[in-house]
Design a protein around this motif. Structure first.
Motif, PDB file in Angstrom:
ATOM      1  N   TRP A 113     -43.392  17.800  11.809  1.00 58.15           N
ATOM      2  CA  TRP A 113     -44.148  18.519  12.766  1.00 58.15           C
ATOM      3  C   TRP A 113     -44.980  17.617  13.551  1.00 58.15           C
ATOM      4  N   GLY A 114     -46.062  16.992  12.772  1.00 59.62           N
ATOM      5  CA  GLY A 114     -47.111  16.157  13.539  1.00 59.62           C
ATOM      6  C   GLY A 114     -46.483  15.042  14.159  1.00 59.62           C
ATOM      7  N   SER A 115     -45.329  14.488  13.847  1.00 57.20           N
ATOM      8  CA  SER A 115     -44.916  13.484  14.679  1.00 57.20           C
ATOM      9  C   SER A 115     -44.296  13.867  16.146  1.00 57.20           C
ATOM     10  N   ARG A 116     -43.920  15.122  16.530  1.00 53.97           N
ATOM     11  CA  ARG A 116     -43.517  15.433  17.513  1.00 53.97           C
ATOM     12  C   ARG A 116     -44.642  15.575  18.670  1.00 53.97           C
ATOM     13  N   ARG A 117     -44.264  15.230  19.804  1.00 58.14           N
ATOM     14  CA  ARG A 117     -45.132  15.239  20.944  1.00 58.14           C
ATOM     15  C   ARG A 117     -45.696  16.707  21.252  1.00 58.14           C
ATOM     16  N   LEU A 118     -46.848  16.639  21.642  1.00 58.42           N
ATOM     17  CA  LEU A 118     -47.426  18.114  21.840  1.00 58.42           C
ATOM     18  C   LEU A 118     -46.739  19.069  22.826  1.00 58.42           C
ATOM     19  N   ALA A 119     -46.008  18.646  23.704  1.00 61.84           N
ATOM     20  CA  ALA A 119     -45.158  19.546  24.365  1.00 61.84           C
ATOM     21  C   ALA A 119     -44.080  19.856  23.683  1.00 61.84           C
ATOM     22  N   ALA A 120     -43.359  19.150  22.746  1.00 61.11           N
ATOM     23  CA  ALA A 120     -42.372  19.706  22.014  1.00 61.11           C
ATOM     24  C   ALA A 120     -42.877  20.760  21.086  1.00 61.11           C
ATOM     25  N   ARG A 121     -44.121  20.626  20.387  1.00 59.25           N
ATOM     26  CA  ARG A 121     -44.404  21.318  19.641  1.00 59.25           C
ATOM     27  C   ARG A 121     -44.770  23.047  20.266  1.00 59.25           C
ATOM     28  N   ARG A 122     -45.301  22.686  21.392  1.00 58.95           N
ATOM     29  CA  ARG A 122     -45.751  23.998  22.346  1.00 58.95           C
ATOM     30  C   ARG A 122     -44.335  24.704  22.461  1.00 58.95           C
ATOM     31  N   ARG A 123     -43.223  23.992  23.120  1.00 60.58           N
ATOM     32  CA  ARG A 123     -42.149  24.523  23.507  1.00 60.58           C
ATOM     33  C   ARG A 123     -41.369  25.345  22.325  1.00 60.58           C
ATOM     34  N   LEU A 124     -41.567  24.782  20.997  1.00 62.50           N
ATOM     35  CA  LEU A 124     -41.074  25.399  20.026  1.00 62.50           C
ATOM     36  C   LEU A 124     -41.816  26.552  19.538  1.00 62.50           C
ATOM     37  N   ALA A 125     -43.015  26.627  19.816  1.00 62.60           N
ATOM     38  CA  ALA A 125     -43.945  27.772  19.549  1.00 62.60           C
ATOM     39  C   ALA A 125     -43.772  28.777  20.641  1.00 62.60           C
ATOM     40  N   MET A 126     -43.112  28.627  21.580  1.00 65.95           N
ATOM     41  CA  MET A 126     -42.911  29.812  22.628  1.00 65.95           C
ATOM     42  C   MET A 126     -41.512  30.661  21.911  1.00 65.95           C
ATOM     43  N   HIS A 127     -40.850  30.259  21.083  1.00 71.38           N
ATOM     44  CA  HIS A 127     -39.678  31.014  20.960  1.00 71.38           C
ATOM     45  C   HIS A 127     -40.177  32.308  20.278  1.00 71.38           C
ATOM     46  N   ARG A 128     -39.572  33.617  20.362  1.00 71.85           N
ATOM     47  CA  ARG A 128     -39.980  34.753  20.099  1.00 71.85           C
ATOM     48  C   ARG A 128     -39.778  34.795  18.460  1.00 71.85           C
ATOM     49  N   GLN A 129     -38.998  33.899  18.089  1.00 65.56           N
ATOM     50  CA  GLN A 129     -38.815  33.769  16.380  1.00 65.56           C
ATOM     51  C   GLN A 129     -39.835  33.096  15.855  1.00 65.56           C
ATOM     52  N   PHE A 130     -40.638  32.241  16.476  1.00 65.57           N
ATOM     53  CA  PHE A 130     -41.371  31.287  15.886  1.00 65.57           C
ATOM     54  C   PHE A 130     -42.355  31.848  14.622  1.00 65.57           C
ATOM     55  N   GLY A 131     -42.934  32.859  14.717  1.00 59.98           N
ATOM     56  CA  GLY A 131     -43.821  33.244  13.583  1.00 59.98           C
ATOM     57  C   GLY A 131     -42.774  33.412  12.399  1.00 59.98           C
ATOM     58  N   ALA A 186     -42.349  29.662   2.716  1.00 59.29           N
ATOM     59  CA  ALA A 186     -41.909  29.789   1.175  1.00 59.29           C
ATOM     60  C   ALA A 186     -41.525  28.583   0.453  1.00 59.29           C
ATOM     61  N   LYS A 187     -40.991  27.479   1.172  1.00 62.12           N
ATOM     62  CA  LYS A 187     -40.519  26.463   0.681  1.00 62.12           C
ATOM     63  C   LYS A 187     -41.339  25.074   0.776  1.00 62.12           C
ATOM     64  N   SER A 188     -42.278  25.320   1.893  1.00 56.36           N
ATOM     65  CA  SER A 188     -43.190  24.119   2.242  1.00 56.36           C
ATOM     66  C   SER A 188     -44.626  24.458   2.747  1.00 56.36           C
ATOM     67  N   LYS A 189     -45.190  24.776   1.789  1.00 52.23           N
ATOM     68  CA  LYS A 189     -46.641  25.268   2.212  1.00 52.23           C
ATOM     69  C   LYS A 189     -47.369  24.241   3.122  1.00 52.23           C
ATOM     70  N   THR A 190     -47.352  23.078   2.909  1.00 50.77           N
ATOM     71  CA  THR A 190     -48.302  22.144   3.674  1.00 50.77           C
ATOM     72  C   THR A 190     -48.045  22.190   5.201  1.00 50.77           C
ATOM     73  N   PRO A 191     -46.699  21.837   5.497  1.00 51.68           N
ATOM     74  CA  PRO A 191     -46.216  21.706   6.956  1.00 51.68           C
ATOM     75  C   PRO A 191     -46.400  23.073   7.621  1.00 51.68           C
TER      76      PRO A 191
END
Ligand code: ATP
Ligand code: MG
Length: 410
Positions: A307-325, A333-338
């Motif tokens: 996650w941290g290595s992705r461009r800010l725009a790429a992260r924001r585009r993923l976060a726009m998905h309705r199913q992101f939450g 459940a699998k990886s608490k830190t990320p």
């Protein structure tokens, strides 16, 4: 007026007219669990079983209507509630293991005995609170046991959907399964295929939207009901994603988590397909939401793209998905830190506006003399990425950038 009060009023009117009228089935079971085990189950539907004929019920209640006449049910409107009133009945033979061929009026004892499990076979006299128990259901409520009424094998064989109903009740009420009932389910598990996909999908929807969903899924796998329900090979094992979901997770989120838990058992992990869409008769919206959740979870857990290595725009585009939450809940459940890192970013994006309106659109580019085509799309994407990264903050600056990109594409 509560649903219980509405149903009590309907029963009182029937009994004043000289008929027997009891609460029946699920509502009695729920209230007895509340009483005996100090639980707080809320019942939505209060069903009434009566000795009155359907014509009599219709004539006593002006706002009432028949449903599925063959099944002998009248709906009565009382206050803001709809109460289902059915005549005591017995089921005719089941020639197709799906539904009785006919239903005939009968005594209250036969009506209790046609019901699937003893905990569902109780009546309650609403006037006195007395429980009428023809199937030893109270004993099974006290000991938290799921037991078929009568011969378990015959009862499961005549309507195989009862196997999934069994799973739902066992998971929801935390029951032990009576050995004969368990043996019958295990024996007939593969024969669920005779049940319509609508009924199977309907049961799974109820199971997967309840907080006991993981127990239900484990039980389906343990009893061998998973293969026929999901139309895939039987498998069983840990369901870590499904177990860790928030209680109120949506249906599509739950089945995405379960699907990922099962897909991971295969090596290499299975590619997503439309198997469950057909097996569970998912609506278009449900299957799109499930697919998007699986996709996002897989993308967010891709070790090649932390996650941290992705461009800010790429992260924001993923976060726009309705199913992101939903995807982040499944990922957690699998990886608490990320998941925590992503959730933190997500809050920041919400502050910034999750899906900001683009500073410029196609009309702006046309005004600049750019013709629709691949360059057109890529200019809009680049300008929007820069906007998401905070590099462009007004229309004029966006236009300057667009003009530059037209003359010297990136
Ligand atoms: P819920 O609280 O989830 O609605 P329920 O037990 O009320 O559970 P319903 O499907 O509303 O389930 O059915 C009402 C009653 O009708 C049941 O309690 C049971 O007595 C009887 N019943 C329903 N489906 C079957 C079936 N397939 N076979 C036998 N009896 C059934
Ligand atoms: Mg019910």
């Amino acid at each position: 007026m509560s649903a219980r009060e509405a149903a009590t009023a309907v029963a009182a009117k029937l009994s004043a007219a000289g008929h027997t009228a009891y609460f029946a089935g699920g509502c009695v079971r729920d209230s007895q669990f509340n009483l005996k085990h100090a639980e707080a189950i809320e019942t939505a539907d209060f069903d009434i079983a009566t000795s009155a004929s359907l014509e009599t019920v219709r004539s006593l209640f002006s706002t009432s209507w028949m449903v599925g006449e063959a099944f002998g049910v009248v709906l009565v409107r009382e206050g803001h509630h709809t109460v289902q009133v059915a005549r005591f009945r017995k089921d005719g033979p089941y020639s197709d293991s799906r539904r009785p061929d006919s239903v005939d009026p009968s005594s209250e004892i036969e009506d209790a005995k046609r019901r699937d499990f003893t905990i569902n076979g109780l009546f309650e006299d609403p006037a006195t609170g007395e429980i009428i128990d023809h199937v030893e259901g109270m004993k099974d409520i006290a000991s938290r046991t799921l037991r078929a009424v009568g011969d378990a094998d015959a009862r499961i064989n005549e309507d195989r959907l009862r196997m999934l109903r069994a799973v739902r009740f066992v998971a929801r009420f935390d029951l032990a399964i009576d050995p004969a009932t368990r043996v019958a389910i295990e024996r007939h598990a593969g024969e669920l295929t005779g049940v319509s996909r609508e009924r199977i999908g309907g049961e799974l929807r109820r199971v997967m939207t309840h907080r006991s969903r993981c127990k239900a899924a484990e039980l389906m796998e343990e009893l061998g009901l998973d293969a026929a329900s999901l139309t895939e090979t039987h498998s069983s094992g840990t369901l870590s994603r499904l177990r860790a979901l928030p209680e109120l997770a949506s249906f599509s989120c739950a089945i995405a988590a379960w699907w990922l838990d099962r897909a991971e058992r295969e090596s290499p992990a299975r590619a997503f397909d439309d198997g469950w869409e057909r097996a569970l008769m998912l609506s278009k919206a449900e299957s799109e939401a499930m697919a998007a959740t699986v996709d996002l979870v897989r993308s967010l857990s891709d070790p090649a793209q932390p996650w941290g290595s992705r461009r800010l725009a790429a992260r924001r585009r993923l976060a726009m998905h309705r199913q992101f939450g939903d995807a982040v809940s499944v990922l957690a459940a699998k990886s608490k830190t990320p998941a925590a890192e992503i959730a933190e970013d997500f809050e920041r994006f919400v502050q910034l506006g999750l899906c900001p309106k683009p500073l410029i659109n196609g009309n702006h580019l046309i005004a600049l003399g750019c013709a629709p085509g691949p360059l057109f799309r890529s200019i809009l994407d680049t300008v929007y990425d820069l906007q998401l990264e905070g590099e462009l903050s007004n229309e004029a600056a966006a236009m300057v950038k667009a003009r530059l990109l037209m003359s010297a594409p990136a």
